[in-house]
Design an enzyme around this catalytic site. Structure first.
Site, PDB file in Angstrom:
ATOM      1  N   LYS A  19       0.864  -1.185   0.000  1.00  0.00           N
ATOM      2  CA  LYS A  19       0.000   0.000   0.000  1.00  0.00           C
ATOM      3  C   LYS A  19       0.893   1.225   0.000  1.00  0.00           C
ATOM      4  O   LYS A  19       1.974   1.217   0.610  1.00  0.00           O
ATOM      5  CB  LYS A  19      -0.880   0.004   1.250  1.00  0.00           C
ATOM      6  CG  LYS A  19      -2.151   0.780   1.108  1.00  0.00           C
ATOM      7  CD  LYS A  19      -3.279  -0.041   0.496  1.00  0.00           C
ATOM      8  CE  LYS A  19      -4.546   0.763   0.355  1.00  0.00           C
ATOM      9  NZ  LYS A  19      -5.686  -0.039  -0.068  1.00  0.00           N
ATOM     10  N   GLY A  51     -26.027   1.995   3.840  1.00  0.00           N
ATOM     11  CA  GLY A  51     -25.160   2.682   2.880  1.00  0.00           C
ATOM     12  C   GLY A  51     -25.635   2.464   1.458  1.00  0.00           C
ATOM     13  O   GLY A  51     -25.666   1.330   0.981  1.00  0.00           O
ATOM     14  N   GLY A  58     -24.348   4.027  -1.364  1.00  0.00           N
ATOM     15  CA  GLY A  58     -23.365   4.674  -2.228  1.00  0.00           C
ATOM     16  C   GLY A  58     -23.136   3.829  -3.470  1.00  0.00           C
ATOM     17  O   GLY A  58     -24.041   3.124  -3.934  1.00  0.00           O
ATOM     18  N   VAL A  79     -21.495   1.058  -4.113  1.00  0.00           N
ATOM     19  CA  VAL A  79     -21.723  -0.385  -4.008  1.00  0.00           C
ATOM     20  C   VAL A  79     -23.147  -0.675  -3.526  1.00  0.00           C
ATOM     21  O   VAL A  79     -23.851  -1.513  -4.111  1.00  0.00           O
ATOM     22  CB  VAL A  79     -20.701  -1.035  -3.028  1.00  0.00           C
ATOM     23  CG1 VAL A  79     -20.995  -2.525  -2.857  1.00  0.00           C
ATOM     24  CG2 VAL A  79     -19.269  -0.847  -3.530  1.00  0.00           C
TER      25      VAL A  79
HETATM   26  P1  NAI Z   1     -19.438   5.321  -1.136  1.00  0.00           P
HETATM   27  O1  NAI Z   1     -18.754   6.426  -0.417  1.00  0.00           O
HETATM   28  O2  NAI Z   1     -19.896   5.519  -2.544  1.00  0.00           O
HETATM   29  O3  NAI Z   1     -20.735   4.847  -0.303  1.00  0.00           O
HETATM   30  C1  NAI Z   1     -20.817   4.823   1.079  1.00  0.00           C
HETATM   31  C2  NAI Z   1     -22.239   5.246   1.445  1.00  0.00           C
HETATM   32  O4  NAI Z   1     -22.450   5.052   2.830  1.00  0.00           O
HETATM   33  C3  NAI Z   1     -22.486   6.729   1.165  1.00  0.00           C
HETATM   34  O5  NAI Z   1     -23.673   6.867   0.382  1.00  0.00           O
HETATM   35  C4  NAI Z   1     -22.675   7.328   2.553  1.00  0.00           C
HETATM   36  O6  NAI Z   1     -23.539   8.420   2.565  1.00  0.00           O
HETATM   37  C5  NAI Z   1     -23.210   6.152   3.326  1.00  0.00           C
HETATM   38  N1  NAI Z   1     -23.016   6.207   4.767  1.00  0.00           N
HETATM   39  C6  NAI Z   1     -21.953   6.668   5.460  1.00  0.00           C
HETATM   40  N2  NAI Z   1     -22.152   6.519   6.782  1.00  0.00           N
HETATM   41  C7  NAI Z   1     -23.357   5.956   6.937  1.00  0.00           C
HETATM   42  C8  NAI Z   1     -24.112   5.558   8.052  1.00  0.00           C
HETATM   43  N3  NAI Z   1     -23.672   5.711   9.294  1.00  0.00           N
HETATM   44  N4  NAI Z   1     -25.333   5.019   7.838  1.00  0.00           N
HETATM   45  C9  NAI Z   1     -25.803   4.864   6.608  1.00  0.00           C
HETATM   46  N5  NAI Z   1     -25.108   5.217   5.495  1.00  0.00           N
HETATM   47  C10 NAI Z   1     -23.917   5.762   5.658  1.00  0.00           C
HETATM   48  O7  NAI Z   1     -18.470   4.058  -1.051  1.00  0.00           O
HETATM   49  P2  NAI Z   1     -18.558   2.675  -1.848  1.00  0.00           P
HETATM   50  O8  NAI Z   1     -17.584   2.671  -2.953  1.00  0.00           O
HETATM   51  O9  NAI Z   1     -19.974   2.335  -2.100  1.00  0.00           O
HETATM   52  O10 NAI Z   1     -17.949   1.679  -0.751  1.00  0.00           O
HETATM   53  C11 NAI Z   1     -18.730   1.242   0.350  1.00  0.00           C
HETATM   54  C12 NAI Z   1     -17.823   0.434   1.277  1.00  0.00           C
HETATM   55  O11 NAI Z   1     -17.278  -0.678   0.585  1.00  0.00           O
HETATM   56  C13 NAI Z   1     -16.608   1.229   1.827  1.00  0.00           C
HETATM   57  O12 NAI Z   1     -16.326   0.803   3.127  1.00  0.00           O
HETATM   58  C14 NAI Z   1     -15.478   0.802   0.897  1.00  0.00           C
HETATM   59  O13 NAI Z   1     -14.224   0.906   1.527  1.00  0.00           O
HETATM   60  C15 NAI Z   1     -15.855  -0.652   0.621  1.00  0.00           C
HETATM   61  N6  NAI Z   1     -15.328  -1.193  -0.621  1.00  0.00           N
HETATM   62  C16 NAI Z   1     -15.615  -0.590  -1.815  1.00  0.00           C
HETATM   63  C17 NAI Z   1     -15.097  -1.111  -2.992  1.00  0.00           C
HETATM   64  C18 NAI Z   1     -15.400  -0.496  -4.326  1.00  0.00           C
HETATM   65  O14 NAI Z   1     -15.026  -1.080  -5.332  1.00  0.00           O
HETATM   66  N7  NAI Z   1     -16.077   0.650  -4.393  1.00  0.00           N
HETATM   67  C19 NAI Z   1     -14.241  -2.309  -3.002  1.00  0.00           C
HETATM   68  C20 NAI Z   1     -14.059  -2.910  -1.701  1.00  0.00           C
HETATM   69  C21 NAI Z   1     -14.577  -2.345  -0.565  1.00  0.00           C
END
Ligand code: NAI
Length: 378
Positions: free
Chosen positions: A99, A199, A201, A203
Site C-alpha cells: 500500500k 449505505g 453509495g 456499491v
Molecule cells: P461510497 O462512499 O460511494 O458509499 C458509502 C455510502 O455510505 C455513502 O452513500 C454514505 O452516505 C453512506 N453512509 C456513510 N455513513 C453511513 C451511516 N452511518 N449510515 C448509513 N449510510 C452511511 O463508497 P462505496 O464505494 O460504495 O464503498 C462502500 C464500502 O465498501 C466502503 O467501506 C469501501 O471501503 C468498501 N469497498 C468498496 C469497494 C469499491 O469497489 N467501491 C471495493 C471494496 C470495498
C-alpha cells in the site's frame, strides 16, 4: 468527501496502533519493506509499505490523506499493506500485499507534477509494487503517474483501465450473501429473505438492485436523504429507515456498505439478524468483535473476502482486462466463504479468525513449494 473523512477518522480512532518503533511493527506483523519517498520540487511525501510478497509482487492502492502526524501515516501504510496480503491471498490472486500513502490534503494538494513524482518512485521498485486508487485518489490522478511508470492499475477505461470497480464489488457481495444464506439457513435462495442494507453509495445501490432481482425484501438507509430518495425513486419496493434504526431492524441478513468500524460494542448488541455480509472495509472495529458476533450466533462473512471483487478486477487488469474472466473469479467468493465457514465450525473459532487462518496456511504452503531447489539462480 465527508464520508471518506469519517471513514478514515473512524479507522484511525479505533484500529490504528500506537506506533512504538517501525522495526518493532515490521517484526510483529511480518512486513518486508517500508520506503520513504520525498520529492523536493513538488513537496511529495509518500510512504510505500510492502508487507508480504510470497504470492507475487505487492498490489495495493495509494491513499492520499492529511494525516495528523507522520506516525499516523506510517501506521496506516503498515496496516493497509498487511490487509492487502490477506485480501489477495484469500481471493486466489498471485499478488502480495502493499500500500502507498501520500501525506497531503486530497482537496488542496493535488497536482499533475505531484503524481508524476510519485510515479517515479513506484518505477524505482521495478514491478515489486503495483498501485492505483484508494481513499483520496481517483483514476485520473494516476494518468499523471503513468508518464513515469507502467506499474499501475485502476486507470480510467479510456486509458486502458477496467473502470468502475463498484459493479463487480456489489456482484461479489451478492455471491457472498448467497453462500452466507446457504450456511445460515440451509439453502442459498434470497427470495424469502429480508436484507437490511446500510449505505446506498456506489456499491450499496447496485447491491439493492441485485437483491431485488433475487426476490429479497430490502430495508435500507443512508445518512444522505438524496441517496435514499434516488434509490426509492428507482426501486419503490425498498423500505427506508433512519441510519440509527438500521442496526436494530429485524432481518435475516445485515449488509454493511458504509464506513469502517460500523460493528462495535454499541452496535453489535442491537443487531436482530442471523447473518452479516457486506462490502464495508474494516467493518469490525476490533478483532474481538468477530468473537462477539460468534458468541451471539451471528454468521459473519469476513469483509476482505466478501468485498474482494474490486481487487479481483484490478488484478485481472494486469493480465489484460477480461470482464467475463473477472466476474467468473468473483463467483468464487461463494466457495471461499463456504470453506471459511467450515473451518470456523471444525475449529470452533469465529469466522474472522477462520479467514485469517486460511490465508496463513496458504502462505505457508506456497513458501514450502517455493523452497524447492529448481536450478542455480543467476
Ligand atoms: P461510497 O462512499 O460511494 O458509499 C458509502 C455510502 O455510505 C455513502 O452513500 C454514505 O452516505 C453512506 N453512509 C456513510 N455513513 C453511513 C451511516 N452511518 N449510515 C448509513 N449510510 C452511511 O463508497 P462505496 O464505494 O460504495 O464503498 C462502500 C464500502 O465498501 C466502503 O467501506 C469501501 O471501503 C468498501 N469497498 C468498496 C469497494 C469499491 O469497489 N467501491 C471495493 C471494496 C470495498
Amino acid at each position: 468527501m465527508a464520508t471518506m473523512e469519517q471513514e478514515v477518522h473512524a479507522m484511525n480512532k479505533t484500529t490504528q496502533p500506537t506506533l512504538a518503533s517501525i522495526f518493532e511493527e515490521m517484526e510483529k506483523f511480518g512486513h518486508e519493506q517500508v520506503i520513504f519517498n520525498y520529492d523536493k520540487a513538488t513537496g511529495l511525501k509518500s510512504i510505500i509499505a510492502i508487507h508480504d510478497t510470497t504470492l507475487g509482487p505487492a498490489l495495493g492502492g495509494c491513499r492520499m490523506w492529511k494525516y495528523s502526524s507522520e506516525q499516523d501515516a506510517i501506521a496506516d501504510a503498515l496496516r493497509l499493506s498487511r490487509g492487502m496480503t490477506y485480501k489477495c491471498a484469500v481471493s486466489g490472486e498471485t499478488y502480495g500485499g502493499g500500500k502507498a500513502v501520500i501525506w497531503a490534503d486530497p482537496h488542496q494538494d493535488k497536482s499533475d507534477e505531484l503524481f508524476e513524482a510519485f510515479g517515479t518512485f513506484v518505477e524505482t521498485l521495478k514491478g515489486r509494487f503495483y498501485t492505483g486508487t484508494d481513499v483520496g485518489t481517483v483514476g485520473m490522478d494516476f494518468v499523471s503517474a503513468h508518464k513515469q511508470t507502467e506499474y499501475l492499475v485502476g486507470l480510467p477505461e479510456e486509458y486502458g483501465g477496467s473502470g468502475n470497480s463498484a459493479i463487480i464489488t456489489a456482484y461479489g457481495v451478492m455471491r457472498g450473501m448467497k453462500a452466507t444464506t446457504k450456511e445460515a439457513f440451509g439453502d442459498e435462495s434470497l427470495a424469502d429473505k429480508t436484507v437490511a442494507v446500510q449505505g446506498l453509495g456506489k456499491v450499496g445501490k447496485l447491491l439493492v438492485q441485485y437483491l431485488l432481482e433475487e426476490g429479497a425484501r430490502v430495508i435500507a438507509t443512508d445518512i444522505y436523504q438524496d441517496n435514499m430518495d434516488t434509490v426509492k425513486a428507482q426501486f419503490p419496493a425498498v423500505e427506508m429507515v433512519t441510519p440509527e434504526e438500521i442496526y436494530g431492524v429485524p432481518c435475516d441478513i445485515f449488509s454493511p456498505n458504509a464506513l469502517g468500524a460500523g460493528l462495535n460494542d454499541t452496535t453489535i448488541p442491537q443487531l436482530q439478524c442471523r447473518a452479516i455480509c457486506g462490502a464495508a472495509n474494516n467493518v469490525l472495529a476490533d478483532k474481538r468483535h468477530g468473537k462477539m458476533l460468534y458468541d451471539r450466533n451471528i454468521l459473519y462473512a469476513p469483509d476482505y473476502v466478501a468485498n474482494g471483487g474490486g481487487l479481483i478486477e484490478v488484478a485481472d487488469e494486469l493480465h489484460g482486462f477480461n470482464k467475463d474472466r473477472a466476474f467468473k473469479k468473483a463467483d468464487q467468493i461463494y466457495d471461499i466463504l463456504l470453506q471459511i465457514f467450515q473451518i470456523s465450525k471444525t475449529e470452533k473459532i469465529p469466522t474472522s479468525d477462520a479467514a485469517d487462518r486460511l490465508v496463513e496456511r496458504k502462505l505457508e504452503t506456497i513458501q514450502r513449494i517455493q523452497s524447492k531447489y529448481i536450478g542455480k539462480k543467476r
